[in-house]
Design a protein around this motif. Sequence first.
Motif, PDB file in Angstrom:
ATOM      1  N   ILE A   1      12.830   0.781  12.066  1.00 47.20           N
ATOM      2  CA  ILE A   1      11.757   0.323  12.956  1.00 47.20           C
ATOM      3  C   ILE A   1      11.938  -1.158  13.245  1.00 47.20           C
ATOM      4  O   ILE A   1      12.178  -1.960  12.340  1.00 47.20           O
ATOM      5  N   THR A   2      11.834  -1.523  14.512  1.00 44.64           N
ATOM      6  CA  THR A   2      11.927  -2.933  14.872  1.00 44.64           C
ATOM      7  C   THR A   2      10.567  -3.602  14.709  1.00 44.64           C
ATOM      8  O   THR A   2       9.529  -2.977  14.924  1.00 44.64           O
ATOM      9  N   GLY A   3      10.576  -4.840  14.309  1.00 45.44           N
ATOM     10  CA  GLY A   3       9.332  -5.576  14.111  1.00 45.44           C
ATOM     11  C   GLY A   3       9.475  -6.553  12.959  1.00 45.44           C
ATOM     12  O   GLY A   3      10.516  -6.604  12.290  1.00 45.44           O
ATOM     13  N   SER A   4       8.438  -7.326  12.730  1.00 44.28           N
ATOM     14  CA  SER A   4       8.453  -8.304  11.642  1.00 44.28           C
ATOM     15  C   SER A   4       7.289  -8.024  10.705  1.00 44.28           C
ATOM     16  O   SER A   4       6.458  -7.144  10.945  1.00 44.28           O
ATOM     17  N   GLU A   5       7.230  -8.804   9.623  1.00 47.32           N
ATOM     18  CA  GLU A   5       6.153  -8.623   8.652  1.00 47.32           C
ATOM     19  C   GLU A   5       4.795  -8.944   9.251  1.00 47.32           C
ATOM     20  O   GLU A   5       3.762  -8.509   8.723  1.00 47.32           O
ATOM     21  N   LYS A   6       4.765  -9.676  10.363  1.00 49.05           N
ATOM     22  CA  LYS A   6       3.490  -9.998  11.009  1.00 49.05           C
ATOM     23  C   LYS A   6       2.907  -8.792  11.737  1.00 49.05           C
ATOM     24  O   LYS A   6       1.711  -8.756  12.027  1.00 49.05           O
ATOM     25  N   ASP A   7       3.758  -7.818  12.049  1.00 46.09           N
ATOM     26  CA  ASP A   7       3.310  -6.642  12.800  1.00 46.09           C
ATOM     27  C   ASP A   7       2.762  -5.542  11.903  1.00 46.09           C
ATOM     28  O   ASP A   7       2.199  -4.560  12.393  1.00 46.09           O
ATOM     29  N   TYR A   8       2.953  -5.683  10.584  1.00 47.02           N
ATOM     30  CA  TYR A   8       2.556  -4.626   9.658  1.00 47.02           C
ATOM     31  C   TYR A   8       1.858  -5.204   8.429  1.00 47.02           C
ATOM     32  O   TYR A   8       1.998  -6.380   8.115  1.00 47.02           O
ATOM     33  N   LYS A   9       1.123  -4.330   7.760  1.00 47.40           N
ATOM     34  CA  LYS A   9       0.483  -4.689   6.504  1.00 47.40           C
ATOM     35  C   LYS A   9       0.846  -3.654   5.452  1.00 47.40           C
ATOM     36  O   LYS A   9       0.992  -2.467   5.759  1.00 47.40           O
ATOM     37  N   LEU A  10       0.954  -4.118   4.225  1.00 46.69           N
ATOM     38  CA  LEU A  10       1.171  -3.219   3.099  1.00 46.69           C
ATOM     39  C   LEU A  10      -0.155  -3.068   2.365  1.00 46.69           C
ATOM     40  O   LEU A  10      -0.733  -4.044   1.901  1.00 46.69           O
ATOM     41  N   TRP A  11      -0.642  -1.840   2.316  1.00 48.10           N
ATOM     42  CA  TRP A  11      -1.899  -1.543   1.644  1.00 48.10           C
ATOM     43  C   TRP A  11      -1.634  -0.945   0.272  1.00 48.10           C
ATOM     44  O   TRP A  11      -0.628  -0.255   0.069  1.00 48.10           O
ATOM     45  N   VAL A  12      -2.534  -1.174  -0.652  1.00 46.93           N
ATOM     46  CA  VAL A  12      -2.418  -0.618  -1.997  1.00 46.93           C
ATOM     47  C   VAL A  12      -3.550   0.382  -2.222  1.00 46.93           C
ATOM     48  O   VAL A  12      -4.715   0.073  -1.970  1.00 46.93           O
TER      49      VAL A  12
ATOM     50  N   LEU B   1       1.579   9.719 -13.752  1.00 48.73           N
ATOM     51  CA  LEU B   1       0.586   8.924 -14.458  1.00 48.73           C
ATOM     52  C   LEU B   1      -0.801   9.510 -14.203  1.00 48.73           C
ATOM     53  O   LEU B   1      -1.012  10.191 -13.202  1.00 48.73           O
ATOM     54  N   PRO B   2      -1.765   9.235 -15.087  1.00 50.41           N
ATOM     55  CA  PRO B   2      -3.146   9.666 -14.815  1.00 50.41           C
ATOM     56  C   PRO B   2      -3.622   9.095 -13.480  1.00 50.41           C
ATOM     57  O   PRO B   2      -3.186   8.015 -13.061  1.00 50.41           O
ATOM     58  N   GLN B   3      -4.512   9.805 -12.815  1.00 48.19           N
ATOM     59  CA  GLN B   3      -4.972   9.407 -11.482  1.00 48.19           C
ATOM     60  C   GLN B   3      -5.475   7.972 -11.452  1.00 48.19           C
ATOM     61  O   GLN B   3      -5.176   7.212 -10.529  1.00 48.19           O
ATOM     62  N   GLU B   4      -6.247   7.571 -12.495  1.00 50.91           N
ATOM     63  CA  GLU B   4      -6.818   6.219 -12.491  1.00 50.91           C
ATOM     64  C   GLU B   4      -5.780   5.133 -12.704  1.00 50.91           C
ATOM     65  O   GLU B   4      -6.060   3.946 -12.524  1.00 50.91           O
ATOM     66  N   LEU B   5      -4.558   5.528 -13.103  1.00 48.97           N
ATOM     67  CA  LEU B   5      -3.502   4.541 -13.326  1.00 48.97           C
ATOM     68  C   LEU B   5      -2.410   4.625 -12.266  1.00 48.97           C
ATOM     69  O   LEU B   5      -1.414   3.913 -12.350  1.00 48.97           O
ATOM     70  N   GLN B   6      -2.600   5.506 -11.278  1.00 49.21           N
ATOM     71  CA  GLN B   6      -1.599   5.614 -10.228  1.00 49.21           C
ATOM     72  C   GLN B   6      -1.760   4.489  -9.211  1.00 49.21           C
ATOM     73  O   GLN B   6      -2.809   3.867  -9.095  1.00 49.21           O
ATOM     74  N   CYS B   7      -0.687   4.261  -8.486  1.00 52.40           N
ATOM     75  CA  CYS B   7      -0.680   3.169  -7.511  1.00 52.40           C
ATOM     76  C   CYS B   7       0.268   3.553  -6.386  1.00 52.40           C
ATOM     77  O   CYS B   7       1.431   3.869  -6.625  1.00 52.40           O
ATOM     78  N   GLN B   8      -0.237   3.550  -5.151  1.00 54.73           N
ATOM     79  CA  GLN B   8       0.585   3.888  -3.992  1.00 54.73           C
ATOM     80  C   GLN B   8       0.564   2.740  -2.993  1.00 54.73           C
ATOM     81  O   GLN B   8      -0.403   1.972  -2.913  1.00 54.73           O
ATOM     82  N   PHE B   9       1.648   2.661  -2.215  1.00 52.58           N
ATOM     83  CA  PHE B   9       1.768   1.617  -1.208  1.00 52.58           C
ATOM     84  C   PHE B   9       1.918   2.262   0.168  1.00 52.58           C
ATOM     85  O   PHE B   9       2.749   3.145   0.357  1.00 52.58           O
ATOM     86  N   VAL B  10       1.080   1.815   1.099  1.00 53.24           N
ATOM     87  CA  VAL B  10       1.061   2.388   2.445  1.00 53.24           C
ATOM     88  C   VAL B  10       1.344   1.289   3.470  1.00 53.24           C
ATOM     89  O   VAL B  10       0.721   0.217   3.446  1.00 53.24           O
ATOM     90  N   LEU B  11       2.305   1.553   4.341  1.00 53.68           N
ATOM     91  CA  LEU B  11       2.652   0.627   5.412  1.00 53.68           C
ATOM     92  C   LEU B  11       1.903   1.022   6.670  1.00 53.68           C
ATOM     93  O   LEU B  11       1.973   2.178   7.106  1.00 53.68           O
ATOM     94  N   LYS B  12       1.154   0.080   7.241  1.00 53.18           N
ATOM     95  CA  LYS B  12       0.359   0.352   8.438  1.00 53.18           C
ATOM     96  C   LYS B  12       0.588  -0.743   9.470  1.00 53.18           C
ATOM     97  O   LYS B  12       0.731  -1.913   9.125  1.00 53.18           O
ATOM     98  N   PRO B  13       0.596  -0.389  10.760  1.00 51.40           N
ATOM     99  CA  PRO B  13       0.655  -1.435  11.792  1.00 51.40           C
ATOM    100  C   PRO B  13      -0.566  -2.341  11.667  1.00 51.40           C
ATOM    101  O   PRO B  13      -1.691  -1.858  11.527  1.00 51.40           O
ATOM    102  N   SER B  14      -0.366  -3.638  11.696  1.00 52.94           N
ATOM    103  CA  SER B  14      -1.485  -4.563  11.488  1.00 52.94           C
ATOM    104  C   SER B  14      -2.479  -4.509  12.629  1.00 52.94           C
ATOM    105  O   SER B  14      -3.668  -4.737  12.446  1.00 52.94           O
ATOM    106  N   ARG B  15      -2.031  -4.203  13.844  1.00 48.93           N
ATOM    107  CA  ARG B  15      -2.958  -4.160  14.979  1.00 48.93           C
ATOM    108  C   ARG B  15      -3.974  -3.031  14.812  1.00 48.93           C
ATOM    109  O   ARG B  15      -5.086  -3.120  15.296  1.00 48.93           O
ATOM    110  N   ARG B  16      -3.577  -1.947  14.120  1.00 47.80           N
ATOM    111  CA  ARG B  16      -4.510  -0.857  13.871  1.00 47.80           C
ATOM    112  C   ARG B  16      -5.328  -1.129  12.619  1.00 47.80           C
ATOM    113  O   ARG B  16      -6.465  -0.697  12.506  1.00 47.80           O
ATOM    114  N   ALA B  17      -4.728  -1.839  11.671  1.00 49.02           N
ATOM    115  CA  ALA B  17      -5.442  -2.128  10.422  1.00 49.02           C
ATOM    116  C   ALA B  17      -6.513  -3.181  10.647  1.00 49.02           C
ATOM    117  O   ALA B  17      -7.459  -3.289   9.878  1.00 49.02           O
ATOM    118  N   GLU B  18      -6.356  -3.962  11.722  1.00 49.55           N
ATOM    119  CA  GLU B  18      -7.287  -5.047  11.998  1.00 49.55           C
ATOM    120  C   GLU B  18      -8.695  -4.518  12.236  1.00 49.55           C
ATOM    121  O   GLU B  18      -9.037  -4.031  13.303  1.00 49.55           O
TER     122      GLU B  18
END
Length: 322
Positions: free
Chosen positions: A178-189, A240-257
Amino acid sequence: SFCREGCFSPISPEDCPLVQSFMCHNRMFILDGHVQLKTGLQTQERHLFLFTDLLVVAKSKSHSHFKLKCQARLCETWTAFCTEEVCEGSTDPERSFVLGWPTTNCVVNFRSAEQKETWLSFLQSRIREEKEKDYPKSIPLKIIAKDVGTCAYSKTLAVTNVDTANDVILMALQQLGITGSEKDYKLWVISGREDAPYPLIGHEHPFGIKMSHIRDAMPHGSKPCACPRQLQGSFLTEQLPQELQCQFVLKPSRRAEGQQLGDLSQKSFKRKRSIINWAFWRGPGTHLDNAPLSSTSAAPGKLFGLLLTAICEDDNLPKPLL
Protein backbone atom coordinates in the motif's frame (compact mmCIF):
# COMPACT_ATOMS: atom_id res chain seq x y z
CA SER A 1 1.20 24.77 41.45
CA PHE A 2 3.25 22.14 43.20
CA CYS A 3 2.73 21.01 46.77
CA ARG A 4 5.28 21.63 49.50
CA GLU A 5 7.59 18.83 48.35
CA GLY A 6 10.37 19.69 45.95
CA CYS A 7 11.22 17.58 42.93
CA PHE A 8 14.24 16.08 44.67
CA SER A 9 12.92 15.61 48.20
CA PRO A 10 15.52 14.36 50.66
CA ILE A 11 13.73 11.06 51.13
CA SER A 12 16.15 8.31 52.04
CA PRO A 13 15.22 4.94 50.57
CA GLU A 14 15.84 3.42 54.00
CA ASP A 15 13.09 5.62 55.44
CA CYS A 16 10.54 4.90 52.71
CA PRO A 17 8.69 1.55 52.96
CA LEU A 18 7.55 1.77 49.34
CA VAL A 19 11.11 2.00 48.06
CA GLN A 20 12.22 -0.79 50.36
CA SER A 21 9.48 -3.05 49.02
CA PHE A 22 10.96 -2.82 45.52
CA MET A 23 14.60 -3.26 46.47
CA CYS A 24 16.29 -6.56 45.63
CA HIS A 25 19.78 -7.86 44.88
CA ASN A 26 19.66 -6.87 41.20
CA ARG A 27 17.73 -3.59 41.54
CA MET A 28 19.12 -0.26 42.75
CA PHE A 29 17.30 2.93 43.67
CA ILE A 30 18.41 5.88 41.52
CA LEU A 31 16.19 8.95 41.82
CA ASP A 32 12.91 10.29 43.19
CA GLY A 33 10.97 13.46 42.60
CA HIS A 34 7.62 15.19 42.90
CA VAL A 35 5.92 15.94 39.57
CA GLN A 36 2.62 16.75 37.93
CA LEU A 37 1.21 14.17 35.52
CA LYS A 38 -1.16 15.59 32.93
CA THR A 39 -3.48 13.67 30.61
CA GLY A 40 -6.31 15.40 28.81
CA LEU A 41 -7.92 17.78 31.30
CA GLN A 42 -6.58 15.91 34.33
CA THR A 43 -3.62 17.04 36.43
CA GLN A 44 -2.41 14.71 39.17
CA GLU A 45 0.22 15.35 41.83
CA ARG A 46 2.50 12.32 41.86
CA HIS A 47 5.88 11.16 43.14
CA LEU A 48 8.20 9.22 40.83
CA PHE A 49 10.73 6.68 42.02
CA LEU A 50 13.29 5.55 39.47
CA PHE A 51 15.08 2.23 39.87
CA THR A 52 17.57 0.58 37.55
CA ASP A 53 14.81 -1.38 35.82
CA LEU A 54 11.53 0.12 37.07
CA LEU A 55 9.62 3.38 37.20
CA VAL A 56 7.24 3.56 40.16
CA VAL A 57 4.44 6.16 40.29
CA ALA A 58 3.02 6.90 43.74
CA LYS A 59 0.73 9.32 45.53
CA SER A 60 2.19 11.12 48.54
CA LYS A 61 0.37 10.53 51.82
CA SER A 62 3.04 12.00 54.07
CA HIS A 63 6.75 12.81 53.92
CA SER A 64 7.72 9.14 53.97
CA HIS A 65 4.47 7.29 53.18
CA PHE A 66 3.36 6.78 49.59
CA LYS A 67 0.51 4.89 47.97
CA LEU A 68 1.53 2.91 44.90
CA LYS A 69 -0.43 3.96 41.81
CA CYS A 70 1.41 2.04 39.09
CA GLN A 71 4.74 0.62 38.07
CA ALA A 72 6.31 0.27 34.64
CA ARG A 73 9.25 -1.77 33.42
CA LEU A 74 11.78 0.59 31.86
CA CYS A 75 12.23 -1.76 28.90
CA GLU A 76 8.54 -1.06 28.12
CA THR A 77 8.69 2.69 28.77
CA TRP A 78 9.10 5.54 26.27
CA THR A 79 9.65 9.30 26.18
CA ALA A 80 8.58 11.85 23.58
CA PHE A 81 7.82 15.55 23.16
CA CYS A 82 4.34 15.55 21.56
CA THR A 83 2.76 17.16 24.62
CA GLU A 84 -0.10 18.73 22.64
CA GLU A 85 -1.26 15.23 21.62
CA VAL A 86 -1.52 14.07 25.22
CA CYS A 87 -2.97 16.91 27.28
CA GLU A 88 -5.20 19.91 26.71
CA GLY A 89 -3.84 23.40 27.23
CA SER A 90 -0.31 24.69 26.92
CA THR A 91 2.66 23.14 28.67
CA ASP A 92 6.13 24.56 29.13
CA PRO A 93 8.45 22.49 26.90
CA GLU A 94 11.40 23.58 29.04
CA ARG A 95 9.94 21.76 32.07
CA SER A 96 7.97 18.87 30.60
CA PHE A 97 8.01 15.92 28.24
CA VAL A 98 5.80 12.95 27.38
CA LEU A 99 6.33 9.80 29.40
CA GLY A 100 4.53 6.59 28.57
CA TRP A 101 4.26 2.87 29.16
CA PRO A 102 1.81 0.22 27.88
CA THR A 103 -1.72 1.70 27.65
CA THR A 104 -0.67 5.09 29.10
CA ASN A 105 0.70 8.38 27.80
CA CYS A 106 1.06 11.41 30.07
CA VAL A 107 2.89 14.72 30.19
CA VAL A 108 5.25 14.87 33.16
CA ASN A 109 5.82 18.41 34.42
CA PHE A 110 8.77 19.38 36.66
CA ARG A 111 9.51 22.43 38.77
CA SER A 112 12.49 23.52 36.71
CA ALA A 113 14.22 22.96 33.39
CA GLU A 114 17.24 21.54 35.20
CA GLN A 115 15.19 18.87 36.98
CA LYS A 116 13.45 18.00 33.73
CA GLU A 117 16.77 17.55 31.94
CA THR A 118 18.14 15.40 34.77
CA TRP A 119 15.13 13.10 34.71
CA LEU A 120 15.04 12.91 30.92
CA SER A 121 18.74 12.01 30.81
CA PHE A 122 18.42 9.30 33.48
CA LEU A 123 15.25 7.86 31.96
CA GLN A 124 16.59 7.70 28.41
CA SER A 125 19.84 6.15 29.61
CA ARG A 126 18.14 3.51 31.74
CA ILE A 127 15.52 2.72 29.06
CA ARG A 128 18.31 2.22 26.52
CA GLU A 129 20.27 -0.08 28.84
CA GLU A 130 17.21 -2.13 29.79
CA LYS A 131 16.28 -2.55 26.13
CA GLU A 132 19.76 -3.89 25.46
CA LYS A 133 19.03 -6.64 28.01
CA ASP A 134 15.76 -7.58 26.32
CA TYR A 135 15.35 -11.16 25.15
CA PRO A 136 14.10 -11.67 22.57
CA LYS A 137 14.77 -8.33 20.89
CA SER A 138 12.36 -9.09 18.06
CA ILE A 139 8.92 -10.70 18.14
CA PRO A 140 6.27 -11.57 15.54
CA LEU A 141 3.53 -8.95 15.61
CA LYS A 142 0.26 -9.53 13.78
CA ILE A 143 -1.17 -6.40 12.16
CA ILE A 144 -4.80 -6.41 11.04
CA ALA A 145 -5.53 -3.93 8.24
CA LYS A 146 -9.11 -2.67 8.44
CA ASP A 147 -10.90 -0.46 5.90
CA VAL A 148 -7.84 -0.75 3.66
CA GLY A 149 -8.99 -1.85 0.22
CA THR A 150 -12.09 -4.00 -0.19
CA CYS A 151 -11.44 -6.57 2.54
CA ALA A 152 -9.52 -7.12 5.76
CA TYR A 153 -5.90 -8.19 5.57
CA SER A 154 -3.46 -9.31 8.20
CA LYS A 155 0.32 -9.47 8.12
CA THR A 156 2.75 -10.72 10.73
CA LEU A 157 5.80 -8.50 11.00
CA ALA A 158 9.11 -8.99 12.80
CA VAL A 159 9.10 -6.00 15.17
CA THR A 160 12.09 -5.02 17.32
CA ASN A 161 12.10 -3.41 20.75
CA VAL A 162 13.14 -0.04 19.33
CA ASP A 163 10.56 0.19 16.52
CA THR A 164 7.98 2.94 17.05
CA ALA A 165 4.31 2.73 16.09
CA ASN A 166 5.11 4.87 13.04
CA ASP A 167 7.90 2.46 12.07
CA VAL A 168 5.44 -0.44 12.31
CA ILE A 169 2.89 1.42 10.16
CA LEU A 170 5.51 1.93 7.43
CA MET A 171 6.55 -1.75 7.61
CA ALA A 172 2.92 -2.86 7.38
CA LEU A 173 2.21 -0.62 4.40
CA GLN A 174 5.26 -2.00 2.59
CA GLN A 175 4.27 -5.61 3.31
CA LEU A 176 0.69 -4.94 2.20
CA GLY A 177 1.85 -3.18 -0.95
CA ILE A 178 0.00 0.00 0.00
CA THR A 179 1.30 3.44 -0.89
CA GLY A 180 1.18 6.12 1.77
CA SER A 181 2.98 7.40 4.84
CA GLU A 182 2.55 7.05 8.59
CA LYS A 183 0.53 10.28 8.52
CA ASP A 184 -2.17 8.58 6.44
CA TYR A 185 -2.75 5.74 8.92
CA LYS A 186 -3.10 5.03 12.61
CA LEU A 187 -2.21 1.95 14.60
CA TRP A 188 -4.91 1.07 17.11
CA VAL A 189 -4.51 -1.24 20.09
CA ILE A 190 -7.23 -3.62 21.22
CA SER A 191 -6.25 -4.61 24.75
CA GLY A 192 -8.06 -6.76 27.25
CA ARG A 193 -6.97 -4.18 29.85
CA GLU A 194 -9.06 -1.45 28.26
CA ASP A 195 -12.78 -0.96 27.71
CA ALA A 196 -12.26 0.09 24.11
CA PRO A 197 -9.59 0.20 21.39
CA TYR A 198 -7.36 3.26 21.43
CA PRO A 199 -5.08 4.88 18.82
CA LEU A 200 -1.33 5.20 19.22
CA ILE A 201 0.12 8.64 18.58
CA GLY A 202 3.16 7.26 16.78
CA HIS A 203 6.10 7.41 19.21
CA GLU A 204 5.07 4.38 21.32
CA HIS A 205 6.77 0.98 21.09
CA PRO A 206 4.36 -1.81 19.99
CA PHE A 207 7.00 -4.37 21.05
CA GLY A 208 6.81 -3.09 24.64
CA ILE A 209 3.01 -3.06 24.59
CA LYS A 210 2.84 -6.65 23.35
CA MET A 211 5.57 -7.87 25.71
CA SER A 212 3.89 -6.26 28.71
CA HIS A 213 0.82 -8.41 28.03
CA ILE A 214 3.01 -11.49 27.60
CA ARG A 215 4.98 -10.83 30.80
CA ASP A 216 1.77 -10.27 32.74
CA ALA A 217 0.66 -13.74 31.65
CA MET A 218 3.68 -15.26 33.41
CA PRO A 219 3.34 -16.79 36.88
CA HIS A 220 2.98 -14.11 39.55
CA GLY A 221 6.36 -14.88 41.06
CA SER A 222 8.11 -13.90 37.85
CA LYS A 223 6.74 -10.34 37.77
CA PRO A 224 7.97 -7.77 37.03
CA CYS A 225 11.22 -9.31 35.79
CA ALA A 226 10.18 -12.59 34.18
CA CYS A 227 12.90 -15.00 33.16
CA PRO A 228 13.76 -14.05 29.54
CA ARG A 229 13.98 -17.68 28.41
CA GLN A 230 10.39 -18.24 29.50
CA LEU A 231 9.12 -15.55 27.11
CA GLN A 232 9.02 -17.85 24.12
CA GLY A 233 6.81 -20.41 22.43
CA SER A 234 3.11 -20.11 23.09
CA PHE A 235 3.55 -16.83 24.96
CA LEU A 236 4.57 -15.16 21.69
CA THR A 237 1.35 -16.33 20.04
CA GLU A 238 -2.24 -15.40 20.76
CA GLN A 239 -2.65 -18.28 23.24
CA LEU A 240 -3.27 -15.97 26.16
CA PRO A 241 -6.32 -15.33 28.39
CA GLN A 242 -8.71 -12.81 26.82
CA GLU A 243 -7.88 -10.10 29.38
CA LEU A 244 -4.18 -10.43 28.55
CA GLN A 245 -4.51 -10.48 24.77
CA CYS A 246 -3.41 -7.57 22.64
CA GLN A 247 -4.16 -6.89 18.97
CA PHE A 248 -2.99 -4.19 16.60
CA VAL A 249 -5.27 -2.75 13.92
CA LEU A 250 -4.16 -0.51 11.06
CA LYS A 251 -6.78 2.04 10.01
CA PRO A 252 -6.75 4.98 7.58
CA SER A 253 -6.42 8.10 9.73
CA ARG A 254 -8.99 10.04 7.69
CA ARG A 255 -11.63 7.47 8.71
CA ALA A 256 -10.34 7.14 12.26
CA GLU A 257 -10.60 10.90 12.70
CA GLY A 258 -13.51 11.29 15.08
CA GLN A 259 -15.19 8.08 13.92
CA GLN A 260 -15.74 4.67 15.46
CA LEU A 261 -13.25 1.87 14.97
CA GLY A 262 -15.60 -0.24 12.87
CA ASP A 263 -17.72 -2.48 15.07
CA LEU A 264 -15.00 -2.81 17.70
CA SER A 265 -15.60 0.37 19.66
CA GLN A 266 -18.29 2.81 20.73
CA LYS A 267 -15.74 5.42 21.72
CA SER A 268 -14.47 8.02 19.28
CA PHE A 269 -11.08 9.66 19.26
CA LYS A 270 -9.43 12.53 17.42
CA ARG A 271 -5.78 13.21 16.73
CA LYS A 272 -6.30 16.60 18.33
CA ARG A 273 -8.66 15.40 21.02
CA SER A 274 -11.41 17.82 21.95
CA ILE A 275 -12.61 18.69 25.43
CA ILE A 276 -15.64 16.46 24.82
CA ASN A 277 -13.47 13.46 24.01
CA TRP A 278 -11.14 14.11 26.92
CA ALA A 279 -14.01 14.12 29.37
CA PHE A 280 -14.33 10.41 28.67
CA TRP A 281 -10.66 9.60 28.09
CA ARG A 282 -8.79 7.31 30.43
CA GLY A 283 -6.01 9.04 32.37
CA PRO A 284 -2.64 7.77 33.72
CA GLY A 285 -4.33 5.74 36.42
CA THR A 286 -7.95 4.96 36.93
CA HIS A 287 -10.58 7.37 35.64
CA LEU A 288 -10.65 10.59 37.67
CA ASP A 289 -8.37 9.05 40.29
CA ASN A 290 -10.48 6.03 41.20
CA ALA A 291 -13.90 7.71 40.96
CA PRO A 292 -16.24 4.87 39.90
CA LEU A 293 -18.48 5.31 36.90
CA SER A 294 -22.16 5.07 37.78
CA SER A 295 -23.73 1.74 36.99
CA THR A 296 -26.74 3.63 35.69
CA SER A 297 -24.70 5.64 33.19
CA ALA A 298 -26.03 5.83 29.66
CA ALA A 299 -24.25 4.21 26.73
CA PRO A 300 -20.76 5.56 25.86
CA GLY A 301 -20.91 8.78 23.89
CA LYS A 302 -23.87 10.10 25.86
CA LEU A 303 -24.21 12.32 28.90
CA PHE A 304 -27.37 12.20 31.02
CA GLY A 305 -28.88 10.05 28.28
CA LEU A 306 -28.37 12.70 25.57
CA LEU A 307 -25.93 12.73 22.68
CA LEU A 308 -22.92 14.90 23.35
CA THR A 309 -23.58 16.87 20.18
CA ALA A 310 -27.00 17.81 21.54
CA ILE A 311 -25.77 19.33 24.80
CA CYS A 312 -22.31 20.62 23.86
CA GLU A 313 -22.19 23.90 21.98
CA ASP A 314 -19.06 24.71 19.98
CA ASP A 315 -17.33 21.55 21.26
CA ASN A 316 -17.57 22.67 24.90
CA LEU A 317 -19.07 20.83 27.83
CA PRO A 318 -21.94 22.51 29.73
CA LYS A 319 -20.69 25.17 32.14
CA PRO A 320 -21.89 23.35 35.31
CA LEU A 321 -19.70 20.39 34.38
CA LEU A 322 -16.69 22.56 33.61
